[in-house]
Design an enzyme around this catalytic site. Sequence first.
Site, PDB file in Angstrom:
ATOM      1  N   GLY A 120     -14.698  50.011 -70.589  1.00 48.34           N
ATOM      2  CA  GLY A 120     -15.486  50.382 -69.426  1.00 48.34           C
ATOM      3  C   GLY A 120     -15.207  51.796 -68.964  1.00 48.34           C
ATOM      4  O   GLY A 120     -16.126  52.555 -68.628  1.00 48.34           O
ATOM      5  N   ALA A 164      -8.413  45.859 -73.141  1.00 52.76           N
ATOM      6  CA  ALA A 164      -9.461  46.339 -74.044  1.00 52.76           C
ATOM      7  C   ALA A 164     -10.775  46.498 -73.297  1.00 52.76           C
ATOM      8  O   ALA A 164     -11.486  47.509 -73.434  1.00 52.76           O
ATOM      9  CB  ALA A 164      -9.625  45.384 -75.225  1.00 52.76           C
ATOM     10  N   ASP A 165     -11.137  45.494 -72.494  1.00 47.08           N
ATOM     11  CA  ASP A 165     -12.361  45.573 -71.693  1.00 47.08           C
ATOM     12  C   ASP A 165     -12.298  46.724 -70.702  1.00 47.08           C
ATOM     13  O   ASP A 165     -13.268  47.477 -70.540  1.00 47.08           O
ATOM     14  CB  ASP A 165     -12.565  44.268 -70.927  1.00 47.08           C
ATOM     15  CG  ASP A 165     -13.140  43.168 -71.786  1.00 47.08           C
ATOM     16  OD1 ASP A 165     -14.246  43.347 -72.315  1.00 47.08           O
ATOM     17  OD2 ASP A 165     -12.499  42.121 -71.921  1.00 47.08           O
ATOM     18  N   LEU A 166     -11.179  46.839 -70.016  1.00 45.06           N
ATOM     19  CA  LEU A 166     -11.064  47.863 -68.980  1.00 45.06           C
ATOM     20  C   LEU A 166     -11.146  49.262 -69.572  1.00 45.06           C
ATOM     21  O   LEU A 166     -11.823  50.151 -69.030  1.00 45.06           O
ATOM     22  CB  LEU A 166      -9.762  47.678 -68.217  1.00 45.06           C
ATOM     23  CG  LEU A 166      -9.657  46.359 -67.437  1.00 45.06           C
ATOM     24  CD1 LEU A 166      -8.243  46.158 -66.919  1.00 45.06           C
ATOM     25  CD2 LEU A 166     -10.652  46.332 -66.293  1.00 45.06           C
TER      26      LEU A 166
END
Length: 403
Positions: free
Chosen positions: A183, A178-180
């Site tokens: 980003g 999710a973070d990647l």
Amino acid sequence: MSRTENTRGPLSGHLVVDLSRALAGPHAGMMLADLGARVIKVENPRTGDDTRGWGPPFVGPADDLQSTYFMSCNRNKESISLDLKNDDGQAVLRGLLERADVVIENFRPGVMDRLGFSPAAMHELNPRLVILSITGFGHDGPEAQRSGYDQILQGEAGLMSLTGSGPDDPQRVGVPIADLLAGMNGAFGVLAALVERDRTGHGQVVRTSLLASLIGVHAFQGTRTTVAGEVPQAQGNHHPSIAPYGLFACRDGSVQISVGSEKLWAAFAAAFGLDPAAPGFASNAERVRNRVGVIAAVERVFADYGAAELLQKLNDAGIPAGKVRSLDEVYAWEQVASQGLVVDVEHPVLGKVSLPGPPLRFFAPGDSAETTVTEHDAPPLLDEDGQSIREWLGLAAVAAGVK
């Protein structure tokens, strides 16, 4: 002006101020840095980015341990530590924003406003500024104020319901996806806003979230729900819409195959002595409905082969196939090295270390010469570049003795 002044890359000459921490924002900043932008990371003066304390593993001398997690998302950046709640920190930040092309932040909605750096205030300082803002659940709506950490969002956005050995075995993806993705979407949005700025002369606000980024990659599983009215469930290592496609046991291990067309199915069946037109096997739709029988048939013929022999036979038949590699095998793989996917950097504490490399390559017109930036900086120590940045801003005298 910086440890390694970027003079190459598509974003050479652009300044990015990275106020973010943890992973989504820092990953976006690293992507822009890999493209040649000068990225200045602003950190809390007491502890720095949260990920400096995430571990083990930590590496280095006992009195100066370094987090490998932090190193995964902060290459090619400079670091300055600022307390944004005091006058000095705010003065330095204003100086940076006046010169910046992009600012990245991933605070909860409203935090930047309370610090005096609302989008309107930042655009008053610099009308050309592109502002990337990343949150967990979105910037508005009934749950905008919720804290957004990767695994929480993998569950809330449905990804864990699709991942695992079966419906009663929800599993997280093995990286903070999710973070990647947030980003990556953020960096993509920044590039679009910079293109539009070339037309209009004005920057704008780009927003994305962990929630939006995961729902944005539901792909065929999303339309399976919204259009077909089905609720997908986890079913292990086999594709829900293509068969045979997945991980199959053989004599001494397992291999993966992807039989994604009827032409490939005919070739596969011929190579392994199967009847391609048998009941339950004649079309992809039949094979999907008969998945258990298809898996059993494939593993029955695979049982006579070792993995290495089987992969060669599949390759000879033109069937997409592969093995499951451990990460040490991946980073030792010649194909990975050939694509520039491991880069060596000189770290001020650790010396020479290898990092996973950037995923993009660039070539001159006509594919005549590669123009990809191949020299990279190690992730910075906390405030490693603080003094030089203050001097560049003309604030060294004001900042003397202040942290």
